[in-house]
Design a protein around this motif. Structure first.
Motif, mmCIF file in Angstrom:
data_model
loop_
_atom_site.group_PDB
_atom_site.id
_atom_site.type_symbol
_atom_site.label_atom_id
_atom_site.label_comp_id
_atom_site.label_asym_id
_atom_site.label_seq_id
_atom_site.Cartn_x
_atom_site.Cartn_y
_atom_site.Cartn_z
ATOM 1 N N ALA A 38 0.829 -1.205 0.000
ATOM 2 C CA ALA A 38 0.000 0.000 0.000
ATOM 3 C C ALA A 38 0.864 1.256 0.000
ATOM 4 O O ALA A 38 1.840 1.347 0.738
ATOM 5 C CB ALA A 38 -0.924 -0.001 1.217
ATOM 6 N N ASP A 39 0.500 2.183 -0.851
ATOM 7 C CA ASP A 39 1.100 3.510 -0.894
ATOM 8 C C ASP A 39 2.630 3.438 -0.886
ATOM 9 O O ASP A 39 3.292 4.082 -0.070
ATOM 10 C CB ASP A 39 0.601 4.342 0.294
ATOM 11 C CG ASP A 39 0.791 5.824 0.055
ATOM 12 O OD1 ASP A 39 0.114 6.381 -0.815
ATOM 13 O OD2 ASP A 39 1.628 6.435 0.741
ATOM 14 N N SER A 40 3.149 2.649 -1.790
ATOM 15 C CA SER A 40 4.604 2.503 -1.842
ATOM 16 C C SER A 40 5.030 2.173 -3.267
ATOM 17 O O SER A 40 4.199 2.062 -4.177
ATOM 18 C CB SER A 40 5.078 1.405 -0.880
ATOM 19 O OG SER A 40 4.531 0.162 -1.243
ATOM 20 N N MET A 41 6.350 2.008 -3.445
ATOM 21 C CA MET A 41 6.924 1.721 -4.746
ATOM 22 C C MET A 41 7.707 0.415 -4.665
ATOM 23 O O MET A 41 8.414 0.170 -3.688
ATOM 24 C CB MET A 41 7.835 2.872 -5.189
ATOM 25 C CG MET A 41 8.485 2.688 -6.539
ATOM 26 S SD MET A 41 9.456 4.132 -7.014
ATOM 27 C CE MET A 41 10.703 4.112 -5.708
ATOM 28 N N LEU A 42 7.573 -0.406 -5.680
ATOM 29 C CA LEU A 42 8.249 -1.701 -5.737
ATOM 30 C C LEU A 42 9.199 -1.719 -6.926
ATOM 31 O O LEU A 42 8.804 -1.399 -8.049
ATOM 32 C CB LEU A 42 7.225 -2.833 -5.876
ATOM 33 C CG LEU A 42 7.803 -4.243 -6.056
ATOM 34 C CD1 LEU A 42 8.497 -4.699 -4.776
ATOM 35 C CD2 LEU A 42 6.715 -5.225 -6.468
ATOM 36 N N ASN A 43 10.464 -2.085 -6.671
ATOM 37 C CA ASN A 43 11.442 -2.254 -7.747
ATOM 38 C C ASN A 43 11.392 -3.707 -8.219
ATOM 39 O O ASN A 43 11.643 -4.633 -7.432
ATOM 40 C CB ASN A 43 12.847 -1.908 -7.268
ATOM 41 C CG ASN A 43 13.004 -0.428 -6.976
ATOM 42 O OD1 ASN A 43 12.424 0.407 -7.663
ATOM 43 N ND2 ASN A 43 13.791 -0.101 -5.967
ATOM 44 N N GLN A 44 11.073 -3.898 -9.483
ATOM 45 C CA GLN A 44 10.929 -5.235 -10.041
ATOM 46 C C GLN A 44 11.803 -5.369 -11.286
ATOM 47 O O GLN A 44 11.731 -4.554 -12.201
ATOM 48 C CB GLN A 44 9.471 -5.511 -10.413
ATOM 49 C CG GLN A 44 9.229 -6.845 -11.078
ATOM 50 C CD GLN A 44 9.519 -8.016 -10.151
ATOM 51 O OE1 GLN A 44 9.057 -8.027 -9.011
ATOM 52 N NE2 GLN A 44 10.295 -8.990 -10.613
ATOM 53 N N ARG A 45 12.656 -6.417 -11.301
ATOM 54 C CA ARG A 45 13.464 -6.682 -12.496
ATOM 55 C C ARG A 45 12.627 -7.518 -13.462
ATOM 56 O O ARG A 45 12.013 -8.526 -13.080
ATOM 57 C CB ARG A 45 14.740 -7.411 -12.126
ATOM 58 C CG ARG A 45 15.568 -7.847 -13.312
ATOM 59 C CD ARG A 45 17.015 -8.086 -12.957
ATOM 60 N NE ARG A 45 17.713 -6.826 -12.726
ATOM 61 C CZ ARG A 45 19.045 -6.702 -12.761
ATOM 62 N NH1 ARG A 45 19.808 -7.753 -13.035
ATOM 63 N NH2 ARG A 45 19.612 -5.542 -12.536
#
Length: 493
Positions: free
Chosen positions: A443-450
């Motif tokens: 929630a209300d965040s950023m995810l770094n995905q390769r």
């Protein structure tokens, strides 16, 4: 005579002494403190009201609560440096949306231009922080030491007796408390206010918080208590810029010289009937926080606060003369009044090409920000291709490109995001760490995905130097989608 001639050495000595170079006269003048007199009137009341409103907003805003749901701060206005976001009631600004902040700064600048071109330096006279806190410090000074004459006597008193020491210490203590509250209120905008307050008193707050409070306390104490008008005259660039915003139709404070001159005391004596309305009482000078005489015309130091108008109107009533000897007026009005004509209506001074242009630009930026705020998506992504190497060849000949994808979930709960690729049917997508095309973003965040894009050997993307593709992200819960265009690097023959 003969004795003087018989002593040539003495004459030469006198001559040498008289021609010795004299020390140049110093051009530096020490600052003479200004002690404005207490005054009552419409403009003084307006300044009190604006001071109460602005100080109330500054001190109270960090304590306003706003329920945003779980995992989010409940402070209405918060500049959260840790998560790099700005919260303003229901609005949340992310780092990549800094254009909202830039737009607000542009609107503030255009608003300042607009008000200055229409009404002169009303910002400086009523709402500038330096003016507001200086007025507050002056009010405390009058309350403790007395009005202008009492403060002048205290200042000129050379001997430091018990009374003077007591008044000085009391005043400085009150100023210091206001300064501490000012610095303390500022740091509450950057973290949860109740939590930080407890940490400050229990000595568990971060050293940066104490350092910031100390710096702001010192600057507020010095600027509001001692520097005062010096900040406006020498440190602030706006007095030197304002001339470009003003013209002869700008409404500002002026002295009706044609009515007030020649000035005099109006005593019953021969020639008194030839005097103007100004009785030369210096009331306008005594109340001026900048220490200037408005009767000398427009000056760089004038902040158009209107206190001289209140003082002059009070004296005109006492001597039975019409009010308005000093008033808000335009240069064109002064010329018309000299000729016996009526001044132009205020609305004609305000609505003119310059102010209309500023208003239109200000409204245009404001509308653009509102539209951008309502059309921005609740999910977002950025895509950056890994360029070292630009591609790799797997054991079976498959060409693989690697991308760093940042997924932003602006919702208050965890959401599943599905990633897909469009552009060429041979290009396939694979996510690192999962065999599926779906990831959960907190929630209300950023995810770094390769993310990997692959093309089988012999396919067109594998053989082409570059193939345009589009990465899509879909919020499975709501169906909302976003995309970014990129390209696939193949093995060029």
């Amino acid at each position: 005579m003969r004795q003087a001639r018989s002593n040539p050495g003495r004459c030469r000595s006198d001559s040498v002494t008289s021609t010795e170079p004299q020390a140049p006269e110093s051009l530096y003048a020490a600052r003479e403190p200004i002690f404005p007199k207490r005054v009552t009137g419409n403009f003084r009341s307006l300044k009190w009201i604006i001071m109460a409103i602005t100080l109330g907003i500054y001190y109270i805003t960090p304590w306003i609560r706003w329920d945003r749901g779980p995992n989010l701060p409940d402070q209405a206005v918060l500049l959260d440096l840790g998560s790099r976001r700005f919260f303003f009631f229901w609005i949340e600004i992310w780092p990549h949306e800094f254009y909202f902040v830039a737009g607000l700064l542009v609107m503030a600048g255009l608003g300042l231009f607009l008000f200055t071109s229409a009404l002169g330096r009303v910002w400086c006279g009523y709402a500038c922080p330096q003016t507001v806190w200086t007025d507050l410090f002056l009010a405390v000074e009058r309350w403790i030491e007395g009005d202008r004459n009492a403060r002048l006597r205290l200042h000129r008193q050379k001997k430091l007796d018990f009374r003077k020491a007591r008044l000085r210490v009391t005043k400085w203590t009150a100023w210091l408390l206001i300064a501490v509250a000012t610095g303390g209120a500022w740091v509450f905008y950057f973290t949860d206010a109740p939590t930080l307050l407890v940490d400050l008193f229990t000595l568990q707050a971060h050293p940066i918080a104490y350092t910031t409070i100390a710096i702001l306390t010192g600057t507020t104490f010095f600027f509001g208590g001692f520097a005062r008008e010096q900040i406006c005259i020498y440190a602030c660039p706006w007095p030197r810029i304002q001339a470009a915003m003003m013209d002869e139709d700008t409404i500002t404070i002026g002295y009706r010289e044609w009515r007030g001159e020649p000035r005099g005391k109006h005593r019953k004596a021969e020639g008194a009937e030839e005097l103007g309305d100004c009785i030369d009482c210096h009331a306008c000078v005594n109340v001026c926080p900048m220490g200037i005489d408005i009767r000398d015309g427009q000056q760089l130091e004038c902040i158009t606060c209107g206190l001289c108008i209140d003082a002059c109107d009070e004296m005109m009533e006492k001597v039975g003369k019409p009010r308005g000897l000093i008033d808000y007026m335009a240069l064109t009005d002064e010329e018309r009044e000299r000729a016996g004509e009526e001044p132009k209506p205020v609305i004609k001074h305000i609505l003119r090409p310059r102010t209309i242009l500023y208003t239109a630009l200000w409204a245009l930026v404001g509308v653009a920000l509102v539209v951008a705020l309502f059309i921005r998506p609740e999910i977002d992504m950025t895509v950056a291709a890994v360029r070292n190497p630009t591609y790799i060849t797997l054991a079976d000949g498959t060409i693989r490109n690697t991308y760093e994808v940042r997924l932003r979930n602006k919702h208050g709960e965890e959401r599943p995001f599905r990633l897909t690729v469009k552009g060429h049917p041979a290009v396939r997508i694979q996510l690192e760490g999962t065999p599926y095309q779906t990831v959960k973003v907190p929630a209300d965040s950023m995810l770094n995905q390769r993310v990997y894009l692959q093309a089988p050997p012999g396919s067109d993307p594998a053989k082409a130097e570059r193939t345009d593709v589009r990465l899509w992200v879909e919020d499975i819960s709501s169906g909302e989608r976003a995309y970014k265009d990129t390209f696939f690097n193949g093995r060029a023959n």
